[in-house]
Design an enzyme around this catalytic site. Structure first.
Site, PDB file in Angstrom:
ATOM      1  CG  HIS A 106      -1.897  -1.046   1.349  1.00  0.00           C
ATOM      2  ND1 HIS A 106      -2.556  -1.565   0.267  1.00  0.00           N
ATOM      3  CD2 HIS A 106      -2.385  -1.710   2.436  1.00  0.00           C
ATOM      4  CE1 HIS A 106      -3.406  -2.508   0.675  1.00  0.00           C
ATOM      5  NE2 HIS A 106      -3.317  -2.608   1.984  1.00  0.00           N
ATOM      6  CB  SER A 136     -13.919  -0.980   2.855  1.00  0.00           C
ATOM      7  OG  SER A 136     -13.313  -2.227   2.964  1.00  0.00           O
ATOM      8  CE1 TYR A 194     -13.686  -4.677  -4.313  1.00  0.00           C
ATOM      9  CE2 TYR A 194     -15.729  -3.629  -5.007  1.00  0.00           C
ATOM     10  CZ  TYR A 194     -15.068  -4.570  -4.233  1.00  0.00           C
ATOM     11  OH  TYR A 194     -15.784  -5.392  -3.400  1.00  0.00           O
ATOM     12  CB  THR A 228     -11.820 -14.996  -7.383  1.00  0.00           C
ATOM     13  OG1 THR A 228     -12.444 -14.804  -8.658  1.00  0.00           O
ATOM     14  CG2 THR A 228     -10.488 -15.684  -7.555  1.00  0.00           C
ATOM     15  NE  ARG A 248     -17.241  -3.881   5.154  1.00  0.00           N
ATOM     16  CZ  ARG A 248     -18.293  -3.106   4.876  1.00  0.00           C
ATOM     17  NH1 ARG A 248     -19.315  -3.084   5.694  1.00  0.00           N
ATOM     18  NH2 ARG A 248     -18.318  -2.340   3.791  1.00  0.00           N
ATOM     19  CE  LYS A 249     -23.120  -4.772   4.288  1.00  0.00           C
ATOM     20  NZ  LYS A 249     -24.075  -3.648   4.134  1.00  0.00           N
TER      21      LYS A 249
HETATM   22  P1  A3P Z   1     -15.813  -4.228   1.905  1.00  0.00           P
HETATM   23  O1  A3P Z   1     -15.262  -3.939   3.260  1.00  0.00           O
HETATM   24  O2  A3P Z   1     -16.492  -3.044   1.273  1.00  0.00           O
HETATM   25  O3  A3P Z   1     -16.664  -5.447   1.873  1.00  0.00           O
HETATM   26  P2  A3P Z   1      -8.441  -5.244   0.516  1.00  0.00           P
HETATM   27  O4  A3P Z   1      -8.248  -6.631   0.024  1.00  0.00           O
HETATM   28  O5  A3P Z   1      -7.686  -4.235  -0.291  1.00  0.00           O
HETATM   29  O6  A3P Z   1      -8.185  -5.163   1.974  1.00  0.00           O
HETATM   30  O7  A3P Z   1      -9.967  -4.843   0.267  1.00  0.00           O
HETATM   31  C1  A3P Z   1     -10.997  -5.383   1.056  1.00  0.00           C
HETATM   32  C2  A3P Z   1     -12.316  -5.068   0.389  1.00  0.00           C
HETATM   33  O8  A3P Z   1     -12.439  -5.895  -0.791  1.00  0.00           O
HETATM   34  C3  A3P Z   1     -13.497  -5.438   1.280  1.00  0.00           C
HETATM   35  O9  A3P Z   1     -14.555  -4.535   0.936  1.00  0.00           O
HETATM   36  C4  A3P Z   1     -13.783  -6.851   0.840  1.00  0.00           C
HETATM   37  O10 A3P Z   1     -15.053  -7.326   1.163  1.00  0.00           O
HETATM   38  C5  A3P Z   1     -13.582  -6.727  -0.664  1.00  0.00           C
HETATM   39  N1  A3P Z   1     -13.325  -8.040  -1.259  1.00  0.00           N
HETATM   40  C6  A3P Z   1     -12.462  -9.004  -0.803  1.00  0.00           C
HETATM   41  N2  A3P Z   1     -12.568 -10.097  -1.573  1.00  0.00           N
HETATM   42  C7  A3P Z   1     -13.483  -9.833  -2.513  1.00  0.00           C
HETATM   43  C8  A3P Z   1     -14.039 -10.594  -3.594  1.00  0.00           C
HETATM   44  N3  A3P Z   1     -13.657 -11.845  -3.818  1.00  0.00           N
HETATM   45  N4  A3P Z   1     -14.980 -10.006  -4.371  1.00  0.00           N
HETATM   46  C9  A3P Z   1     -15.373  -8.728  -4.139  1.00  0.00           C
HETATM   47  N5  A3P Z   1     -14.899  -7.967  -3.129  1.00  0.00           N
HETATM   48  C10 A3P Z   1     -13.968  -8.514  -2.323  1.00  0.00           C
END
Ligand code: A3P
Length: 293
Positions: A106, A136, A194, A228, A248-249
């Protein structure tokens, strides 16, 4: 000499969020973190692929998609994004992984090893609309013990976008990458959104394949899609450092459940001021008819 100290930054209600000031830049106070100097000295291989994101932009998701596309295998491999997350773990944890490795960070370009640019390794950046990213990030930071944060969302938004918390400003991150691309036109960088992946994962995966120089059949791509989904990743990738709050969502538009009208107005104005010269367009909502499954 390396200068590090903890910073407790107050939100708008007086609750504090702890970050580590590592030589002038705020990062998480990871228990095993190697810090910016450690990251700067990581030995980069010519065929490393690097995923660069602001937190909560879909890093784990794109990391896993990239891994499956690159290896051509759909396995529930033990290696997860967390093991190659450059600033969070010491280099020895990923130094001996077979090539091609998929590293992630990051951090900003200036914090990464010089060989990212010198060796012109492939970089995938993933961007997500800032409103969903903020929600998030808020929900995630509340689960991270070393952030020690108990504040409310209404007090979190303004200091977040003012860059008071770990990894600082989302806007500066996005603008920094735009500048890196402009000043290094021969660096292979693929920018993904995204929301575009949510909208049409097959289309976005074809872009990744072309960028990586691999050919995969539609049948294989469709298996990667199935493997995925957020539900699949929750099941298979929920060990080690990957907490359930990471999955999460996984949608577009949750910010509407969190932003007040006043916060939304404040944000839109702030965005205009900071991003006036940025040509990127972010999607804040997706209609179900926009989405291809
Ligand atoms: P939310 O908190 O809005 O649900 P990172 O991997 O950069 O930490 O990002 C996490 C965010 O990506 C979270 O968003 C998570 O739910 C979402 N995420 C992780 N896996 C995912 C998937 N397979 N499809 C869609 N979103 C995903």
């Amino acid at each position: 000499m390396s200068q590090k100290h903890l910073v407790d930054a107050p939100d708008d209600g007086g609750d504090t969020l702890t970050s580590l000031n590592d030589n002038g830049f705020l990062i998480p106070n990871f228990p095993d973190g190697q810090g910016i100097q450690g990251v700067r000295s990581v030995r980069i291989r010519d065929d490393d692929v690097l995923i660069c994101t602001f937190p909560k932009s879909g890093t784990h998701w794109v990391w896993e998609i990239t891994r499956e596309l690159l290896t051509g295998e759909i396995t529930h491999d033990d290696v997860t994004m967390s093991q190659t997350f450059m600033e969070m773990v010491p280099e020895e944890r990923y130094a001996d992984l077979p090539s091609p490795r998929i590293l992630s960070s990051h951090l900003r370009m200036k914090h990464l090893p010089d060989d990212v640019l010198n060796k012109k390794i492939k970089v995938i950046t993933v961007l997500r609309n800032p409103k969903d990213t903020a929600v998030s990030y808020y929900t995630f930071l509340k689960t991270i013990p070393f952030a020690k944060y108990k504040g409310e969302f209404k007090n979190f938004l303004r200091p977040l976008f003012q860059g008071k918390f770990m990894y600082e400003s989302w806007m500066d991150y996005v603008l920094d990458w735009e500048l890196v691309k402009k000043t290094n036109p021969d660096q292979p960088v693929l920018t993904l959104f995204y929301e575009d992946i949510k909208q049409d994962q097959m289309r976005e995966m074809r872009k990744i394949c072309e960028f990586l120089g691999v050919e995969r059949t539609d049948d294989f791509l469709s298996k990667v899609c199935d493997n995925t989904t957020i539900a699949a990743m929750r099941t298979h990738k929920n060990k080690g450092h990957d907490r359930s709050s990471v999955f999460r969502k996984g949608g577009v538009g949750d910010w509407k459940n969190w932003f007040t009208v006043a916060q939304n107005e404040w944000f839109d104005q702030f965005y205009q001021e900071k991003m006036a010269d940025c040509p990127l367009q972010f999607k804040y909502t997706l209609l179900s008819t926009d989405t291809v499954h």
